[in-house]
Design a protein around this motif. Structure first.
Motif, short mmCIF file in Angstrom:
data_model
loop_
_atom_site.label_atom_id
_atom_site.label_comp_id
_atom_site.label_asym_id
_atom_site.label_seq_id
_atom_site.Cartn_x
_atom_site.Cartn_y
_atom_site.Cartn_z
N VAL A 172 19.94 21.14 7.18
CA VAL A 172 18.78 20.71 7.96
C VAL A 172 19.22 19.70 9.01
N LYS A 173 18.76 19.85 10.25
CA LYS A 173 19.15 18.94 11.31
C LYS A 173 18.59 17.54 11.05
N PRO A 174 19.42 16.49 11.19
CA PRO A 174 18.95 15.12 10.95
C PRO A 174 17.73 14.75 11.78
N ALA A 175 17.62 15.30 12.99
CA ALA A 175 16.48 14.97 13.86
C ALA A 175 15.16 15.49 13.30
N GLN A 176 15.21 16.41 12.34
CA GLN A 176 14.00 16.94 11.72
C GLN A 176 13.58 16.14 10.49
N LEU A 177 14.40 15.19 10.05
CA LEU A 177 14.18 14.51 8.78
C LEU A 177 13.68 13.07 8.95
N ILE A 178 12.74 12.67 8.09
CA ILE A 178 12.20 11.31 8.08
C ILE A 178 12.20 10.82 6.63
N ALA A 179 12.72 9.62 6.38
CA ALA A 179 12.73 9.04 5.04
C ALA A 179 11.74 7.89 4.97
N ALA A 180 10.89 7.87 3.92
CA ALA A 180 9.88 6.82 3.78
C ALA A 180 9.74 6.44 2.31
N GLY A 181 9.70 5.14 2.02
CA GLY A 181 9.46 4.65 0.66
C GLY A 181 8.08 4.03 0.56
N ARG A 182 7.26 4.50 -0.39
CA ARG A 182 5.90 3.99 -0.55
C ARG A 182 5.77 3.09 -1.78
N GLY A 183 6.84 2.90 -2.53
CA GLY A 183 6.79 2.04 -3.71
C GLY A 183 5.74 2.50 -4.70
N GLU A 184 4.99 1.53 -5.25
CA GLU A 184 3.99 1.80 -6.28
C GLU A 184 2.57 1.83 -5.73
N TYR A 185 2.43 1.76 -4.39
CA TYR A 185 1.15 1.38 -3.80
C TYR A 185 0.21 2.54 -3.46
N ILE A 186 0.63 3.78 -3.71
CA ILE A 186 -0.28 4.91 -3.52
C ILE A 186 -0.24 5.77 -4.79
N PRO A 187 -0.75 5.25 -5.91
CA PRO A 187 -0.71 6.01 -7.17
C PRO A 187 -1.71 7.17 -7.15
N LEU A 188 -1.37 8.22 -7.86
CA LEU A 188 -2.31 9.33 -8.02
C LEU A 188 -3.33 9.02 -9.10
N VAL A 189 -2.89 8.30 -10.15
CA VAL A 189 -3.75 7.93 -11.28
C VAL A 189 -3.43 6.49 -11.67
N SER A 190 -4.24 5.91 -12.54
CA SER A 190 -4.00 4.54 -13.00
C SER A 190 -2.72 4.48 -13.83
N ASN A 191 -1.97 3.40 -13.65
CA ASN A 191 -0.72 3.23 -14.39
C ASN A 191 -0.99 2.62 -15.77
N ASP A 192 -1.85 3.27 -16.56
CA ASP A 192 -2.25 2.68 -17.84
C ASP A 192 -1.71 3.44 -19.05
N SER A 193 -0.82 4.39 -18.83
CA SER A 193 -0.21 5.13 -19.95
C SER A 193 1.12 5.70 -19.48
N PRO A 194 2.03 5.99 -20.43
CA PRO A 194 3.32 6.59 -20.03
C PRO A 194 3.15 7.89 -19.26
N GLU A 195 2.16 8.70 -19.67
CA GLU A 195 1.94 9.98 -18.99
C GLU A 195 1.49 9.76 -17.54
N ASN A 196 0.57 8.80 -17.33
CA ASN A 196 0.10 8.52 -15.97
C ASN A 196 1.19 7.92 -15.10
N ARG A 197 2.00 7.05 -15.69
CA ARG A 197 3.10 6.47 -14.91
C ARG A 197 4.09 7.55 -14.50
N SER A 198 4.30 8.52 -15.39
CA SER A 198 5.19 9.64 -15.06
C SER A 198 4.62 10.45 -13.90
N THR A 199 3.30 10.62 -13.88
CA THR A 199 2.64 11.35 -12.79
C THR A 199 2.83 10.64 -11.45
#
Length: 285
Positions: free
Chosen positions: A229-256
Motif C-alpha cells: 500500500v502506498k504510504p500516501a494513502q495511509l493515515i495513523a491515529a491513536g484514540r486511546g480509551e476515549y471513544i469506547p463502544l460500551v462501558s468498561n465495567d467488565s472484562p468482556e466489555n473492556r475486550s470489546t
C-alpha cells in the motif's frame, strides 16, 4: 437371527441420525451467513435512505424555487403577449431567466448523479472487502458508518495483551485488506487504535494508553505499507480509551473496546468536492 436383524435396524437409525445432524449444521451455518449479509444490507439501506432523504429535501426546495421562477416567467410571457412591441431589454431579461432555469435543472441532475455514484462506489467497496476478508469471524466487522466503509478488528486478532507487535493472524487479514486498498488508488486508509480504560503501567517503552493506541495504529500502517500500500494513502491515529463502544465495567466489555478500526475513505476531490461546490453555487443564486 432376530438379534442380528434388530442390530441392523439400530445401525440404520443411528447412521440416519448422523446424516440429519450434519445436514442441520450445514443449514444452520448457511442461515447464519445469510443473516449476517441481511444485517449488513440493512445497515447499508438505512445509511442510503438517510442520504437519499437529505438529497430529496434539497431537491424539493430547489424544485419549489424552480416552480416559482417558471411562474414568474410565464407571467412575463403572458404580459408581453399583450404588448404590441416587446422591448429589446425585456427580451434579454426573458432569455436570461430561461437560461437560468436550464442551468438549475442541470445542477440538480449533476447532484443526483454524484450521490448515486457515491452510493454505488461505497456498496462495491463493502462487497469487495467482504469477499476478500470474509464475514464469518466474530472478531472482524465490516460495515458502513455515515457513508464511510470501515473494518473493525478485535485486539486479540492483531496483538498480544499490552503489545503492539502484529501477530501472524493479523498479517493474514491485513494482506487481504491491502489487496482491496491497492485496487482503490483514489482512496485513503485511516487506521485508528482504541484501548480500554485500564491504566497502562509504563515499562519505559510505552507511556500510557494514548501511546499504546498510537503505536498499534502505526504498526498496522507499517504492515500495510510492507504489503504494497502506498504510504500516501495511509493515515495513523491513536484514540486511546476515549471513544469506547460500551462501558468498561467488565472484562468482556473492556475486550470489546480494545480494537483497531480501518476506515476506507474516498479522496475529497473525487466526489464530495463536486457536491459541495454545486450546493454552494445553488445557495448563492
Amino acid at each position: 437371527m432376530k438379534k442380528i436383524m434388530l442390530l441392523m435396524l439400530c445401525s440404520t437409525l443411528v447412521l440416519g441420525s448422523c446424516v440429519s445432524s450434519k445436514k442441520f449444521k450445514e443449514l444452520e451455518a448457511k442461515q447464519k451467513s445469510t443473516q449476517d449479509l441481511l444485517n449488513t444490507a440493512t445497515v447499508k439501506l438505512n445509511s442510503c435512505e438517510s442520504d437519499k432523504a437529505a438529497a430529496n429535501a434539497r431537491v424539493k426546495s430547489l424544485e419549489e424555487r424552480l416552480a416559482e421562477m417558471r411562474k414568474t416567467n410565464q407571467d412575463l410571457i403572458q404580459t408581453s403577449g399583450d404588448m404590441t412591441v416587446l422591448t429589446t431589454q425585456g427580451a434579454k431579461n426573458l432569455e436570461k431567466s430561461l437560461e437560468s432555469l436550464k442551468e438549475k435543472d442541470l445542477k440538480i441532475s449533476r447532484l443526483q448523479d454524484a450521490l448515486t455514484k457515491k452510493d454505488s462506489v461505497t456498496l462495491a467497496l463493502v462487497t469487495s472487502l467482504k469477499k476478500e476478508v470474509g464475514i464469518n469471524d466474530e472478531d472482524i466487522e465490516i460495515n458502513v458508518e455515515k457513508s464511510v466503509v470501515f473494518i473493525s478488528l478485535s485486539d486479540k486478532v492483531l496483538f498480544k495483551s499490552g503489545s503492539y507487535q502484529v501477530t501472524s493472524r493479523a498479517r493474514e487479514i491485513l494482506g487481504k485488506v491491502a489487496t482491496v486498498i491497492n485496487g482503490k488508488p483514489n482512496f485513503e486508509a485511516m487506521v485508528e487504535g482504541h484501548t480500554d480504560n485500564v491504566p497502562f503501567n509504563s515499562n519505559g517503552t510505552l507511556l500510557d494508553n494514548w501511546d499504546l493506541s498510537v503505536k498499534r495504529a502505526t504498526a498496522i500502517v507499517r504492515e500495510l505499507q510492507s504489503l504494497g500500500v502506498k504510504p500516501a494513502q495511509l493515515i495513523a491515529a491513536g484514540r486511546g480509551e476515549y471513544i469506547p463502544l460500551v462501558s468498561n465495567d467488565s472484562p468482556e466489555n473492556r475486550s470489546t473496546n480494545r480494537r483497531t478500526k480501518i476506515l476506507i475513505l474516498p479522496k475529497i476531490d473525487q466526489f464530495y468536492e463536486m457536491i459541495e461546490d454545486e450546493m454552494k453555487n445553488l445557495s448563492e443564486e
